[in-house]
Every structure is written in C-alpha cells, then in structure tokens.
Design a protein around this motif. Structure first.
Motif, PDB file in Angstrom:
ATOM      1  N   ILE A 173      -0.566  67.923  -9.271  1.00  0.00           N
ATOM      2  CA  ILE A 173      -1.459  68.968  -8.262  1.00  0.00           C
ATOM      3  C   ILE A 173      -0.334  70.304  -8.209  1.00  0.00           C
ATOM      4  CG2 ILE A 173      -2.304  70.327  -6.343  1.00  0.00           C
ATOM      5  CD1 ILE A 173      -3.255  67.115  -5.292  1.00  0.00           C
ATOM      6  N   ASN A 174      -0.388  71.323  -9.301  1.00  0.00           N
ATOM      7  CA  ASN A 174       0.248  72.097 -10.283  1.00  0.00           C
ATOM      8  C   ASN A 174      -0.435  73.029  -8.726  1.00  0.00           C
ATOM      9  OD1 ASN A 174      -1.634  72.962 -11.027  1.00  0.00           O
ATOM     10  ND2 ASN A 174      -1.824  72.439 -13.150  1.00  0.00           N
ATOM     11  N   GLU A 175      -1.337  73.079  -8.039  1.00  0.00           N
ATOM     12  CA  GLU A 175      -0.738  74.608  -7.121  1.00  0.00           C
ATOM     13  C   GLU A 175      -1.507  74.409  -5.654  1.00  0.00           C
ATOM     14  OE1 GLU A 175      -5.956  75.701  -7.742  1.00  0.00           O
ATOM     15  OE2 GLU A 175      -6.473  73.263  -7.589  1.00  0.00           O
ATOM     16  N   PRO A 176      -1.183  75.421  -5.423  1.00  0.00           N
ATOM     17  CA  PRO A 176      -0.916  75.644  -3.538  1.00  0.00           C
ATOM     18  C   PRO A 176      -2.623  74.577  -3.288  1.00  0.00           C
ATOM     19  CG  PRO A 176      -0.989  77.370  -4.281  1.00  0.00           C
ATOM     20  CD  PRO A 176      -1.180  76.908  -5.330  1.00  0.00           C
ATOM     21  N   LEU A 177      -2.566  74.114  -2.098  1.00  0.00           N
ATOM     22  CA  LEU A 177      -4.163  74.211  -1.502  1.00  0.00           C
ATOM     23  C   LEU A 177      -3.803  73.810  -0.180  1.00  0.00           C
ATOM     24  CD1 LEU A 177      -5.060  70.414  -3.038  1.00  0.00           C
ATOM     25  CD2 LEU A 177      -5.672  72.474  -3.677  1.00  0.00           C
ATOM     26  N   LEU A 178      -4.684  74.344   0.707  1.00  0.00           N
ATOM     27  CA  LEU A 178      -5.339  74.799   2.305  1.00  0.00           C
ATOM     28  C   LEU A 178      -4.431  73.391   2.627  1.00  0.00           C
ATOM     29  CD1 LEU A 178      -7.852  77.034   2.288  1.00  0.00           C
ATOM     30  CD2 LEU A 178      -4.989  77.916   2.325  1.00  0.00           C
ATOM     31  N   PRO A 179      -4.259  73.690   4.085  1.00  0.00           N
ATOM     32  CA  PRO A 179      -3.882  72.192   4.469  1.00  0.00           C
ATOM     33  C   PRO A 179      -5.469  71.263   4.667  1.00  0.00           C
ATOM     34  CG  PRO A 179      -3.104  73.402   6.163  1.00  0.00           C
ATOM     35  CD  PRO A 179      -3.365  74.123   4.853  1.00  0.00           C
ATOM     36  N   CYS A 180      -6.674  72.092   5.319  1.00  0.00           N
ATOM     37  CA  CYS A 180      -7.777  71.041   5.613  1.00  0.00           C
ATOM     38  C   CYS A 180      -7.730  71.044   4.030  1.00  0.00           C
ATOM     39  CB  CYS A 180      -8.853  71.843   6.086  1.00  0.00           C
ATOM     40  SG  CYS A 180      -9.485  73.394   4.556  1.00  0.00           S
ATOM     41  N   ASP A 181      -7.271  71.017   3.025  1.00  0.00           N
ATOM     42  CA  ASP A 181      -8.181  70.608   1.567  1.00  0.00           C
ATOM     43  C   ASP A 181      -6.928  69.676   0.784  1.00  0.00           C
ATOM     44  OD1 ASP A 181     -10.021  72.413   1.659  1.00  0.00           O
ATOM     45  OD2 ASP A 181      -9.113  74.146   0.642  1.00  0.00           O
ATOM     46  N   ILE A 182      -5.745  70.459   1.181  1.00  0.00           N
ATOM     47  CA  ILE A 182      -5.534  69.236   0.700  1.00  0.00           C
ATOM     48  C   ILE A 182      -5.508  67.574   1.480  1.00  0.00           C
ATOM     49  CG2 ILE A 182      -2.848  69.085   2.790  1.00  0.00           C
ATOM     50  CD1 ILE A 182      -2.599  68.430  -1.355  1.00  0.00           C
ATOM     51  N   LYS A 183      -5.634  67.702   2.671  1.00  0.00           N
ATOM     52  CA  LYS A 183      -6.140  66.185   3.984  1.00  0.00           C
ATOM     53  C   LYS A 183      -7.146  65.858   2.974  1.00  0.00           C
ATOM     54  CE  LYS A 183      -6.421  64.377   8.334  1.00  0.00           C
ATOM     55  NZ  LYS A 183      -6.705  64.276   9.519  1.00  0.00           N
ATOM     56  N   LYS A 184      -8.142  66.771   2.043  1.00  0.00           N
ATOM     57  CA  LYS A 184      -9.029  65.723   1.831  1.00  0.00           C
ATOM     58  C   LYS A 184      -8.526  65.539   0.674  1.00  0.00           C
ATOM     59  CE  LYS A 184     -13.905  64.644   0.802  1.00  0.00           C
ATOM     60  NZ  LYS A 184     -14.719  65.407   0.559  1.00  0.00           N
ATOM     61  N   VAL A 185      -7.643  65.649   0.284  1.00  0.00           N
ATOM     62  CA  VAL A 185      -7.284  65.017  -1.147  1.00  0.00           C
ATOM     63  C   VAL A 185      -7.043  63.422  -0.844  1.00  0.00           C
ATOM     64  CG1 VAL A 185      -5.337  65.007  -3.109  1.00  0.00           C
ATOM     65  CG2 VAL A 185      -6.746  67.089  -2.820  1.00  0.00           C
ATOM     66  N   ILE A 186      -5.671  63.423   0.148  1.00  0.00           N
ATOM     67  CA  ILE A 186      -4.890  62.298   0.815  1.00  0.00           C
ATOM     68  C   ILE A 186      -6.557  61.873   1.029  1.00  0.00           C
ATOM     69  CG2 ILE A 186      -3.763  61.783   2.288  1.00  0.00           C
ATOM     70  CD1 ILE A 186      -1.792  63.767   2.068  1.00  0.00           C
ATOM     71  N   GLY A 187      -7.380  62.450   1.953  1.00  0.00           N
ATOM     72  CA  GLY A 187      -7.812  60.759   2.703  1.00  0.00           C
ATOM     73  C   GLY A 187      -8.716  60.194   1.287  1.00  0.00           C
ATOM     74  N   SER A 188      -9.107  60.431  -0.181  1.00  0.00           N
ATOM     75  CA  SER A 188      -9.457  60.777  -1.208  1.00  0.00           C
ATOM     76  C   SER A 188      -8.746  59.071  -1.744  1.00  0.00           C
ATOM     77  CB  SER A 188     -10.345  61.574  -1.986  1.00  0.00           C
ATOM     78  OG  SER A 188     -10.880  62.147  -1.311  1.00  0.00           O
ATOM     79  N   LEU A 189      -7.476  58.853  -1.641  1.00  0.00           N
ATOM     80  CA  LEU A 189      -6.416  57.907  -2.215  1.00  0.00           C
ATOM     81  C   LEU A 189      -6.502  56.873  -1.783  1.00  0.00           C
ATOM     82  CD1 LEU A 189      -3.208  60.146  -1.528  1.00  0.00           C
ATOM     83  CD2 LEU A 189      -4.764  60.068  -3.435  1.00  0.00           C
ATOM     84  N   ASP A 190      -6.204  55.941  -2.888  1.00  0.00           N
ATOM     85  CA  ASP A 190      -6.598  54.380  -2.328  1.00  0.00           C
ATOM     86  C   ASP A 190      -4.664  53.792  -1.279  1.00  0.00           C
ATOM     87  OD1 ASP A 190      -8.876  53.292  -3.087  1.00  0.00           O
ATOM     88  OD2 ASP A 190      -7.813  54.337  -4.656  1.00  0.00           O
ATOM     89  N   MET A 191      -4.082  55.380  -1.560  1.00  0.00           N
ATOM     90  CA  MET A 191      -2.636  54.443  -1.126  1.00  0.00           C
ATOM     91  C   MET A 191      -1.880  55.075  -0.640  1.00  0.00           C
ATOM     92  SD  MET A 191      -0.193  51.532  -1.384  1.00  0.00           S
ATOM     93  CE  MET A 191       1.543  51.017  -1.450  1.00  0.00           C
TER      94      MET A 191
END
Length: 435
Positions: free
Chosen positions: A321-339
């Motif tokens: 991920i080569n761009e800065p994401l807002l805290p609420c957005d990066i948390k959404k990405v993290i929540g899409s992971l399996d681990m």
C-alpha cells in the motif's frame, strides 16, 4: 461551565496525533467521544493540537501546546515556576499566575494521556519531557484537581531523581488506568504503590472503521479470496528492527533478513498472499497541507523491493500500500484480511477488535523497552502469539500456529472482544466516580 483538561505526553505539534501515528488517532477520537458521553455538562479542553474540523466535530477547545511543553530550554524552569505558583495559590498567597496554573484553575479534572511514554520513553520525544510532565501534574495535585493517569503503559524509570518525583506524583493521582495488566506487576517491581491502579483496555478498541470504504486495496484482497488464497497483512517499523535508533535511515538489507524469511514462508509454504502496509502517516504543514506516507513506509518499501529483487515473481502475491490512508480506512483494509502480523500495537487493535487473528512482533529491546505487545495480547487471551523480532524459529512457529487455527482464533476473539469493548468504556465510569 465545568471543564475537563486532557493533556499529557501525547501532547504533540499540530497534526501529529491526527495525521501521524495512526494508533494515536485510534485513541483520541474515542477518548473525546466517551468523555462527552459520560460528562455531558462539561467542556473538554486539551493541549492536543487538532485541526479545526476535528475541533468542531468532537466539540473540544484546544489551548496552546506551549502551556504544556515547548521543546526549548525554558520548559523545565517554567514548570518549577508552575509548582511554586501553585503552592502559593494553595496557601492563598497573592501572586502572578503562570499560564499553566491559570488553565488548571478553570478545570475540575486533569486527564493525563501518555501511553507508553510515562517514564524513560518520553526522552525519545523531547529532552526532560518526563520531568516536565511530572511537574505539570504536581502543580495540578497541589491545587487539588482530580488527576487521572489514563490508558498508560508506565515505565521503565532509570533516573533516580526523576524516579523519586514520579513516585510522589504517581501516588497522588486519584486514579491510574493501566491498559495492560502486566503493568501492575511492573509497577510493584519498580516500587510504586498500586492503591489507585485499575485496569481497563485502551480506548482504541472503541475506534470505528469506515464501513463504506472501498479501494484497489480492498479489491485486491477480494481477488485473492476469489482465487482461494488467504491474505496476511504485514506491518512493522523501526522499533522492530535489530538495531537503532528507531528512525535510522538508510538501512542495510541484512537488517531485514528475518522479515524476508517470513514473507517467503508465507507465500511459499502457507500459500498465502501478502499486503504490506504502514500504520503511520506523514504530512506537509499548512498552508500546503498534504497527507503523505510516514517514516515506517520507507522501511516497508525497502522490504518490498528486497523481496522483488530476490524473485520478481513475488509481485503476483505481494501488494504494497503505497499511499497514506486515513485511520478509519486502513482499519477497514485490516478488517478485510485473514490474518495480521504486526510490530505496531495499535494495528493489532485494529485487527483484533474486528476479530482478525493476529501475531504480535515485540519491539526489539536493543532499541527500546516495551511490554505493550505482551500486555495487549494477554487481555485478549492471545499471548501465545507474541514473538521476538529476531527469533526466526519462534516467529515462524507462531505464524504457523495462528494460520493453521484461523477459525478457532477468530471464534475466541468473537467471544472476547465484546467484553473488552465494554471494559474499555467502564474506565470512564470509574473516572466519573472519583470523589
């Protein structure tokens, strides 16, 4: 109108809490919202330097940072002056007020938010900064304000003179809310009284994700899932590297050896894809404000290119991920992971609060001392997944164990996390109950 002053070692220059370390923002947004919820008739005043949009949205008043700490040679003399004036005021001696004492007189509660900096680690942020904090709190206590050390991971304490003052101030806090139970044992070991110490999880567990966020990053994770491949996130920073200082740059490739082995193991043995992301951001100051990638990103980008240099085909299974994401957005990405495999403690919160199985990589103690990973994992019953950053065998085994039991770990989190969130809110009831 009665007021609450929120201050402490998390007081930083404009934008740092809001647009820098993402974990800090996970703390401050729920903090202010919970204070309004539990103290609806109080004005919230803070030394935290937030932007106008945040100030309006969260209904707070920001006072100058320099009231607390100015990063100059006058900080310590000014703070001894604060204590002197507070003592005179307590004995009804007429004197000219300092700005800090004047600020204190207008509030009923002083909430000190210092995270893992309340002790030696404050020196990483500013010279004599811990001494300054202790003197600021001493002035408040002399004026008989209700003082709370909140969401703290205290220590260590190596300076004997400051240690004595720290114990004096610590014992006079009306309430100390530690965010990891291991801190209680540490305080006893260091000779601190635990009479007013209680435990409650970090308010970051209450931070809400942006449920509507979609991007090429979430789409990439979805595509891996369509191909029946699990996706594991990896993030770490300078504190997890084998040598310091934490902001060392440039770094040599040999320092990444364990993390390269880890990534190759994930792709080649576990047959999973990887998302590498930074959990810190940077920014350009106004009037040309611009959000950009933070300090961790340089390390992670170098890590990514080392992997591709070893084998260009790895690009099929790694996303950076080569761009800065807002805290609420990066948390959404993290929540899409399996681990998740993380060296950033609040990235672990972003994951576990969404019931994503997580492996915790400790800070390297040759760079900085911290018990955060042990503490944050233990409250969730996840301490079995904590590993040392340079112990390859241990790291591999923890990752394997977590990956092989994803469903079981997720089920455990689904039982534990709702309780953790309730307990995080309970801290504010305890603050309100101070007599």
């Amino acid at each position: 109108m009665k007021s609450i002053l929120v201050t402490g070692l998390c007081t930083l220059h404009w934008g740092r809490l809001q647009y820098g370390n993402i974990g800090n923002y996970y703390i401050v947004e729920p903090l202010f919202r919970q204070l309004h919820k539990h103290f609806p008739d109080y004005k919230i005043v803070t030394t935290f330097q937030m932007d106008e949009q945040f100030i309006r949205k969260e209904d707070i008043e920001v006072v100058p940072m320099e009231l607390y700490y100015a990063w100059n040679e006058d900080d310590v003399p000014n703070d001894y002056k604060d204590v002197e004036v507070a003592e005179k005021r307590a004995y009804h001696i007429v004197c000219e007020l300092t700005p800090w004492v004047e600020c204190l007189l207008n509030c009923e509660y002083v909430i000190n938010v210092s995270g893992d900096m309340w002790g030696d680690n404050a020196e990483h942020v500013g010279h004599k900064r811990f001494l300054v904090d202790c003197l600021k709190m001493k002035a408040a206590q002399i004026l008989q304000k209700k003082t709370i050390l909140y969401a703290v991971t205290p220590g260590p304490f190596s300076d004997k003179k400051e240690n004595q003052l720290a114990k004096e101030v610590f014992n006079k806090f009306d309430l100390v809310v530690i965010r990891e139970k291991v801190s209680r044992d540490n305080l006893i070991k260091w000779g601190f009284s635990i009479e007013h110490v209680v435990w409650a999880p970090c308010p970051s567990f209450l931070f809400e994700t942006n449920k509507d966020y979609r991007s090429k990053w979430t789409q990439s994770i979805e595509e891996s899932h369509e191909q029946q491949r699990k996706v594991i996130g990896i993030t770490f920073g300078g504190f997890n590297m084998p040598c310091g200082p934490y902001d060392m740059w440039p770094r040599v490739e040999e320092q990444y050896e364990v993390y390269v082995k880890l990534a190759e193991y994930v792709m080649n043995v576990l047959k999973a894809d990887i998302v590498i992301f930074s959990h810190t951001n940077g920014f350009d100051l106004p009037p040309h404000f611009h959000l950009k990638c933070g300090r961790d990103y340089m390390i992670l980008e170098q890590f990514y290119h080392i992997l591709l240099k070893k084998n260009p085909k790895y690009e099929e299974h790694i996303k950076l991920i080569n761009e800065p994401l807002l805290p609420c957005d990066i948390k959404k990405v993290i929540g899409s992971l399996d681990m998740l495999i993380t060296g950033r403690v609040h990235a672990s919160v972003a994951a576990t609060s969404q019931c994503i199985p997580t492996v915790y990589v400790e800070y390297d103690r040759r760079v900085i001392y911290s018990d955060k990973m042990t503490g944050f994992s233990a409250q969730l019953g996840m301490e079995e997944f904590v590993c040392e950053p340079q112990n390859w065998d241990g790291l591999r085994d923890k990752v394997t164990e977590c990956f092989r039991h994803l469903d079981d770990v997720k089920a455990r989190l689904e039982e534990t996390v709702p309780v953790i969130k309730e307990e995080a809110q309970s801290a504010f009831d305890m603050i309100k109950g101070i007599k």
